[in-house]
Design an enzyme around this catalytic site. Structure first.
Site, PDB file in Angstrom:
ATOM      1  N   ASP A  19      13.334  31.073  11.923  1.00 33.67           N
ATOM      2  CA  ASP A  19      12.388  30.130  12.547  1.00 33.67           C
ATOM      3  C   ASP A  19      11.089  30.150  11.742  1.00 33.67           C
ATOM      4  OD1 ASP A  19      11.272  28.397  14.655  1.00 33.67           O
ATOM      5  OD2 ASP A  19      10.085  30.133  15.227  1.00 33.67           O
ATOM      6  N   SER A  20      10.243  29.154  11.986  1.00 31.73           N
ATOM      7  CA  SER A  20       8.950  29.106  11.301  1.00 31.73           C
ATOM      8  C   SER A  20       8.035  30.237  11.747  1.00 31.73           C
ATOM      9  CB  SER A  20       8.266  27.777  11.617  1.00 31.73           C
ATOM     10  OG  SER A  20       8.048  27.682  13.009  1.00 31.73           O
ATOM     11  N   CYS A  82      14.997  26.617  15.152  1.00 33.66           N
ATOM     12  CA  CYS A  82      13.749  25.850  15.045  1.00 33.66           C
ATOM     13  C   CYS A  82      14.143  24.370  14.979  1.00 33.66           C
ATOM     14  CB  CYS A  82      13.048  26.274  13.757  1.00 33.66           C
ATOM     15  SG  CYS A  82      11.577  25.329  13.356  1.00 33.66           S
ATOM     16  N   GLU A 161       2.212  32.108  18.525  1.00 34.53           N
ATOM     17  CA  GLU A 161       2.071  32.947  17.328  1.00 34.53           C
ATOM     18  C   GLU A 161       0.952  33.984  17.511  1.00 34.53           C
ATOM     19  OE1 GLU A 161       3.825  32.716  14.041  1.00 34.53           O
ATOM     20  OE2 GLU A 161       5.190  31.881  15.510  1.00 34.53           O
ATOM     21  N   CYS A 193      10.718  22.429  21.190  1.00 28.83           N
ATOM     22  CA  CYS A 193      10.299  23.335  20.106  1.00 28.83           C
ATOM     23  C   CYS A 193      10.576  24.723  20.642  1.00 28.83           C
ATOM     24  CB  CYS A 193       8.812  23.151  19.818  1.00 28.83           C
ATOM     25  SG  CYS A 193       8.086  24.488  18.826  1.00 28.83           S
ATOM     26  N   HIS A 195       9.243  27.482  20.334  1.00 29.59           N
ATOM     27  CA  HIS A 195       8.105  28.297  20.772  1.00 29.59           C
ATOM     28  C   HIS A 195       7.787  28.054  22.262  1.00 29.59           C
ATOM     29  CE1 HIS A 195       7.343  28.877  16.474  1.00 29.59           C
ATOM     30  NE2 HIS A 195       6.445  29.778  16.780  1.00 29.59           N
TER      31      HIS A 195
HETATM   32  N1  DGL Z   1       9.650  26.533  16.501  1.00 28.52           N
HETATM   33  C1  DGL Z   1       9.590  25.316  15.811  1.00 28.52           C
HETATM   34  C2  DGL Z   1      10.466  24.250  16.463  1.00 28.52           C
HETATM   35  O1  DGL Z   1      11.367  24.543  17.220  1.00 28.52           O
HETATM   36  C3  DGL Z   1       8.332  24.673  15.402  1.00 28.52           C
HETATM   37  C4  DGL Z   1       7.060  25.311  15.238  1.00 28.52           C
HETATM   38  C5  DGL Z   1       6.336  24.881  13.991  1.00 28.52           C
HETATM   39  O2  DGL Z   1       5.612  23.877  14.017  1.00 28.52           O
HETATM   40  O3  DGL Z   1       6.498  25.578  13.014  1.00 28.52           O
HETATM   41  O4  DGL Z   1      10.281  23.079  16.211  1.00 28.52           O
END
Ligand code: DGL
Length: 268
Positions: A19-20, A82, A161, A193, A195
């Site tokens: 993931d990011s 992600c 984060e 997303c 997160h």
């Molecule tokens: N966790 C990521 C997603 O599911 C995105 C977060 C980011 O912008 O890096 O889209």
């Protein structure tokens, strides 16, 4: 560097997650729950986060780089946990690594539509996810079945984060970015997303008395991952307690500590 032709895959290897940053841990906790005897390795690219406001080419490059780290470590399957990285990179990843079972995640619009009571469905996601062709195709599939409205949430993943999943600043964020989309008939919010599931309790509190369901694709993605591994006979069929190793591109110890805290947060 891994040798693509000799990509060794066997049952004893861990399952890779990428993931990011820390968001994919919301998918990993479901995967651990349904596959407790497996080992997992998670790579969070927090040093390059957010992905959701970057151009597609760059997201693709960063995702490939993160996946190579996992392949060097050795994995038997991959979850691109992600939504943003999935829309930018899952296809080319499958082309480059045809032997590796790979699953991605996309906003859980389908289950929201299946259960619709005729009201509005909001999809919270990164600006990049919302701009992608893949997402527009998904919307097109369901546009005649429900009133689906996209809510771009630039800057929201940063709260997770930073480990700020319950601060007052979140209310200010939701006042500006979510409230304008809420109508009396809003019935479901899709957390598009990975997160955002960590903010679920706070979002619920923000929504107060409104009867709105919050849904995400983490269980669906984990079930699909299990199915793909099983199909290739890559699941361990033994009773053991699997381990989870977490890596983060920042190399910062507090990111690892925060990652384990998020991973151990109960799924409600
Ligand atoms: N966790 C990521 C997603 O599911 C995105 C977060 C980011 O912008 O890096 O889209």
């Amino acid at each position: 560097m891994n040798d693509l032709d000799n990509l060794e895959i066997n049952k004893d290897l861990p399952i890779g997650f990428v993931d990011s940053g820390l968001g994919g841990l919301s998918v990993l906790r479901e995967a651990v729950r349904i596959m407790p005897d497996e080992d997992f390795v998670y790579y969070g690219d927090s040093a390059n986060a957010p992905y959701g406001t970057k151009p597609q080419e760059l997201i693709r490059e960063l995702t490939f780089h993160a996946v190579e780290k996992l392949l060097d470590y050795g994995i038997k399957g991959l979850a691109v946990a992600c939504n943003t990285a999935t829309s930018a990179a899952v296809r080319p990843l499958r082309t480059k690594y045809p032997k590796l079972p790979i699953v991605g995640i996309e906003p859980a619009i389908k289950p929201a539509v299946v259960n619709t009571r005729g009201g509005r469905i909001l999809v919270m996601a990164t600006p990049m996810t919302i701009r992608q062709k893949k997402y527009h195709k998904l919307l097109d599939t369901y546009k005649n079945e429900a009133d689906i409205v996209s809510v771009p949430c630039e800057g929201l993943m940063e709260f997770v984060e930073q480990g700020n999943i319950d601060g007052e600043e979140l209310d200010t964020y939701f006042d500006t970015h979510l409230k304008p989309y809420l109508t009396d008939d809003t019935e479901t919010i899709v957390l598009g997303c990975t997160h955002y599931p960590f903010l679920k309790q706070h979002i619920k509190r923000f929504l107060g008395e409104r009867k709105i369901s919050l849904i995400d694709g983490s269980l669906g993605t984990s079930l699909e991952l299990k199915r793909r591994l099983n199909e290739k006979n890559l699941l361990r069929n033994e009773s053991r307690k699997g381990k989870v190793e977490i890596q983060n591109s920042t190399g910062r110890e507090e990111m690892i500590t925060l990652s384990y805290q998020l991973l151990n947060m109960p799924v409600d």
